[in-house]
Design a protein around this motif. Structure first.
Motif: not given
Length: 287
Positions: A260-287
Motif C-alpha cells: 500500500p505504501n509502495g515498494w518495500q521488503s516483505l519484512r517491513e510490510l508485515l512489521n508495519d502492519r503488525i505494529t499498526e494492528l497492535n497500536t491502541p485504536a485511539p492512537e492509530r493514525s488515520v489513513a
C-alpha cells in the motif's frame, strides 16, 4: 561318529505364527540395488516443486462469524468467488490450502522410481489392509529402496470412495516424509487448520489495502504464496506474525513487494502492519 549340526527351524516357512499374526513385518533392509548416491538423487527429485497447474487449493473458512452465517458471510467478509479455489467463499475470511492430488503424487513417484510400492502396515485375517479405530490406515511407502511410514484418513466419506481416499491420502502423507510437496505446507497453514481458526478470531478490520499488494518480478513461488496469505489475514496481527516467520524460514523476508505504501521488503510490510494492528485504536493514525 561325525556330529551333525541341525539347521534351525524356519519361523516363516509356514506363515505367521499365533504370536506374529497381524504384526508389522520387519523394516526391509534391502536397497534393491540402489546406491546411496542414487537414493539421495531420488530424494532431491521427490522434493522438486510441483508445477502450478499440478497444485490444487482446498478452501477453509477461519472466521467464526462466517462459519455461523450459513454461507452468507459476515459484516466484514462478503461472499465472493475465490480466484484460487473457484468456490464462493468469504473474502479475506478463509484460507486456501495448497495440495497435490493422488494422480499428481503417483506421477511424481513413477517418474522417480517406476518400481515404487506401498503396503499396509497391518492386515486383517483375510489379508486385506487393516484400518485403526479411527478408520485410518498406516502404510509403508518404498521408493528407490527407502521405506517410510504414512497415515491416511477419508474424513466423512464412506464406502468404496472412502477406501480410495484413505489409500491416496496415506500415499501423499508418506510421500511428504520423503519431502514430496512439503513446501506446500507452511507452519502458518498448519497452525490455522489445527487450531480450527481459533487463533484468527480476534478483532477484524477492513482489508482493502492488502488487495493492492503485488510481487515484484521476478520472485519465487514462496513470496507469491506468502503475499496471498498476507492478503487473507491482513487484519490479524497473530496470523501476519506467522506469515513473517514463514518468510524468514524460507529466506524471502527481505524480498521486495509492492504494498500500500509502495515498494518495500516483505519484512517491513508485515512489521508495519503488525505494529499498526497492535497500536491502541485511539492512537492509530488515520489513513
Amino acid at each position: 561318529m561325525t556330529a551333525v549340526t541341525e539347521a534351525p527351524a524356519s519361523t516363516t516357512a509356514e506363515g505367521p505364527t499365533s504370536h506374529t499374526q497381524n504384526q508389522p513385518s520387519p523394516r526391509p533392509e534391502n536397497t534393491f540395488g540402489y546406491t546411496r548416491a542414487e537414493q539421495i538423487d531420488a530424494l532431491h527429485k521427490l522434493r522438486e516443486q510441483f508445477l502450478p497447474k499440478e497444485v490444487r487449493h482446498l478452501p477453509r473458512v477461519w472466521c467464526q462469524a462466517c462459519k455461523n452465517s450459513r454461507g452468507k458471510g459476515c459484516q466484514n467478509h462478503a461472499i465472493v468467488k475465490c480466484e484460487k479455489c473457484n468456490q464462493k467463499m468469504p473474502r479475506n475470511g478463509h484460507i486456501d490450502l495448497a495440495y497435490v492430488g493422488h494422480a499428481e503424487a503417483t506421477n511424481r513417484l513413477l517418474n522417480v522410481d517406476p518400481f515404487w510400492d506401498w503396503e499396509p502396515l497391518t492386515v486383517d485375517e483375510r489379508g486385506l489392509p487393516q484400518v485403526d479405530g479411527y478408520c485410518g490406515l498406516w502404510i509403508r511407502l518404498t521408493v528407490c529402496g527407502m521405506s517410510r511410514l504414512g497415515y491416511g484418513h477419508a474424513g466423512d466419506k464412506t464406502g468404496g470412495d472412502a477406501v480410495k481416499e484413505v489409500i491416496g491420502d496415506a500415499i501423499r502423507n508418506a510421500g511428504m516424509r520423503f519431502g514430496m510437496a512439503l513446501d506446500l505446507w507452511t507452519s502458518s497453514d498448519l497452525e490455522i487448520v489445527e487450531s480450527g481458526g481459533s487463533a484468527l478470531d480476534s478483532e477484524e478490520k477492513p482489508a482493502a489495502p492488502a488487495s493492492q499488494t503485488t510481487v515484484a518480478p521476478p520472485q519465487g513461488l514462496h513470496v507469491e504464496r506468502l503475499v496471498d496469505q498476507a492478503k487473507n489475514c491482513w487484519d490479524n496481527a497473530i496470523a501476519l506474525t506467522r506469515v513473517l516467520g514463514d518468510a524468514a524460514k524460507h529466506n524471502v523476508a527481505d524480498e521486495q513487494v509492492n504494498g500500500p505504501n509502495g515498494w518495500q521488503s516483505l519484512r517491513e510490510l508485515l512489521n508495519d502492519r503488525i505494529t499498526e494492528l497492535n497500536t491502541p485504536a485511539p492512537e492509530r493514525s488515520v489513513a
